[in-house]
Design a protein around this motif. Structure first.
Motif, PDB file in Angstrom:
ATOM      1  N   THR A   1       0.823  -1.205   0.000  1.00  0.00           N
ATOM      2  CA  THR A   1       0.000   0.000   0.000  1.00  0.00           C
ATOM      3  C   THR A   1       0.861   1.261   0.000  1.00  0.00           C
ATOM      4  OG1 THR A   1      -0.079   0.181   2.402  1.00  0.00           O
ATOM      5  CG2 THR A   1      -1.777  -1.205   1.346  1.00  0.00           C
ATOM      6  N   ARG A   2       0.232   2.367  -0.319  1.00  0.00           N
ATOM      7  CA  ARG A   2       0.890   3.664  -0.280  1.00  0.00           C
ATOM      8  C   ARG A   2       1.406   3.946   1.130  1.00  0.00           C
ATOM      9  NH1 ARG A   2       0.126   8.219   1.880  1.00  0.00           N
ATOM     10  NH2 ARG A   2      -1.952   7.714   2.581  1.00  0.00           N
ATOM     11  N   GLU A   3       0.625   3.624   2.128  1.00  0.00           N
ATOM     12  CA  GLU A   3       1.017   3.875   3.511  1.00  0.00           C
ATOM     13  C   GLU A   3       2.260   3.080   3.907  1.00  0.00           C
ATOM     14  OE1 GLU A   3      -3.176   4.845   2.847  1.00  0.00           O
ATOM     15  OE2 GLU A   3      -2.118   2.964   2.591  1.00  0.00           O
TER      16      GLU A   3
ATOM     17  N   ASP B   1       0.129  -0.207  -4.835  1.00  0.00           N
ATOM     18  CA  ASP B   1      -0.730   0.940  -5.133  1.00  0.00           C
ATOM     19  C   ASP B   1       0.031   1.932  -5.998  1.00  0.00           C
ATOM     20  OD1 ASP B   1      -2.726  -0.099  -3.532  1.00  0.00           O
ATOM     21  OD2 ASP B   1      -2.359   1.257  -1.844  1.00  0.00           O
ATOM     22  N   SER B   2      -0.611   2.430  -7.035  1.00  0.00           N
ATOM     23  CA  SER B   2       0.055   3.417  -7.893  1.00  0.00           C
ATOM     24  C   SER B   2       0.372   4.694  -7.122  1.00  0.00           C
ATOM     25  CB  SER B   2      -0.801   3.728  -9.119  1.00  0.00           C
ATOM     26  OG  SER B   2      -2.058   4.238  -8.717  1.00  0.00           O
ATOM     27  N   ALA B   3      -0.392   4.981  -6.080  1.00  0.00           N
ATOM     28  CA  ALA B   3      -0.145   6.169  -5.257  1.00  0.00           C
ATOM     29  C   ALA B   3       1.162   6.062  -4.465  1.00  0.00           C
ATOM     30  CB  ALA B   3      -1.317   6.395  -4.304  1.00  0.00           C
ATOM     31  N   ALA B   4       1.769   4.886  -4.445  1.00  0.00           N
ATOM     32  CA  ALA B   4       3.035   4.692  -3.729  1.00  0.00           C
ATOM     33  C   ALA B   4       4.225   5.252  -4.497  1.00  0.00           C
ATOM     34  CB  ALA B   4       3.246   3.209  -3.449  1.00  0.00           C
TER      35      ALA B   4
ATOM     36  N   VAL C   1       4.682   2.106   1.879  1.00  0.00           N
ATOM     37  CA  VAL C   1       5.845   2.693   1.211  1.00  0.00           C
ATOM     38  C   VAL C   1       6.190   4.042   1.843  1.00  0.00           C
ATOM     39  CG1 VAL C   1       6.860   3.398  -0.990  1.00  0.00           C
ATOM     40  CG2 VAL C   1       5.288   1.459  -0.919  1.00  0.00           C
ATOM     41  N   GLU C   2       5.194   4.783   2.262  1.00  0.00           N
ATOM     42  CA  GLU C   2       5.439   6.045   2.955  1.00  0.00           C
ATOM     43  C   GLU C   2       6.242   5.798   4.235  1.00  0.00           C
ATOM     44  OE1 GLU C   2       2.917   9.951   4.378  1.00  0.00           O
ATOM     45  OE2 GLU C   2       1.882   8.010   4.366  1.00  0.00           O
TER      46      GLU C   2
ATOM     47  N   SER D   1       5.155   8.155  -5.481  1.00  0.00           N
ATOM     48  CA  SER D   1       5.815   9.351  -4.940  1.00  0.00           C
ATOM     49  C   SER D   1       6.718   9.001  -3.763  1.00  0.00           C
ATOM     50  CB  SER D   1       4.784  10.404  -4.529  1.00  0.00           C
ATOM     51  OG  SER D   1       3.971   9.926  -3.473  1.00  0.00           O
ATOM     52  N   HIS D   2       6.346   7.989  -3.003  1.00  0.00           N
ATOM     53  CA  HIS D   2       7.166   7.576  -1.860  1.00  0.00           C
ATOM     54  C   HIS D   2       8.363   6.725  -2.302  1.00  0.00           C
ATOM     55  CE1 HIS D   2       4.321   9.473   0.720  1.00  0.00           C
ATOM     56  NE2 HIS D   2       3.349   8.733   0.236  1.00  0.00           N
TER      57      HIS D   2
END
Length: 125
Positions: A22-24, A57-60, A26-27, A62-63
């Motif tokens: 998930t994005r979280e 997640d594609s939102a990852a 990778v953040e 940036s992280h």
């Protein structure tokens, strides 16, 4: 799951991705990488292991870029990737062009054994 480990004596950071990431996750990993390499001297190496990655997640993205920027800023010398399925590259090659400088050598292998062998060969040089 995204896992980050470091061994300062071996000048090595290991980043692993397992299952659906998930994005979280990778953040959190980006923060962990920054903290772990804070006191690393230039020339350390990074091993990224995506053997067990199913999806991310594609939102990852940036992280992942944040991780790359931190590694570049601390002047890693080598990034070794284990990506057995090229379809699971998750955009690493494209991101690398923007976030790593020419000073960082990047190599990709299909197996962990080949990746580890590259570390042995590098230390023999």
């Amino acid at each position: 799951m995204y896992s980050v480990e470091a061994d300062k004596s071996k000048r090595l950071v290991v980043i692993s991705a397992v299952g659906h990431v998930t994005r979280e996750e990778v953040e959190a990993a980006a923060l962990r990488v920054s903290e772990l390499i804070k006191n690393f001297a230039p020339g350390f190496r990074v091993l990224t292991d995506f053997r067990w990655l199913q999806s991310m997640d594609s939102a990852a993205a940036s992280h992942i870029a944040e991780i790359m920027d931190a590694v570049a800023e601390k002047r890693a010398s080598l990034v070794v990737r284990v990506v057995p399925d090229p379809r699971k590259d998750i955009g690493l090659n494209i991101l690398s062009q923007f976030h790593y400088g020419r000073e960082i050598r990047i190599v990709t292998f299909e197996t962990l054994a080949d990746a580890l062998q590259s570390f042995v060969e590098e230390s023999d040089e």
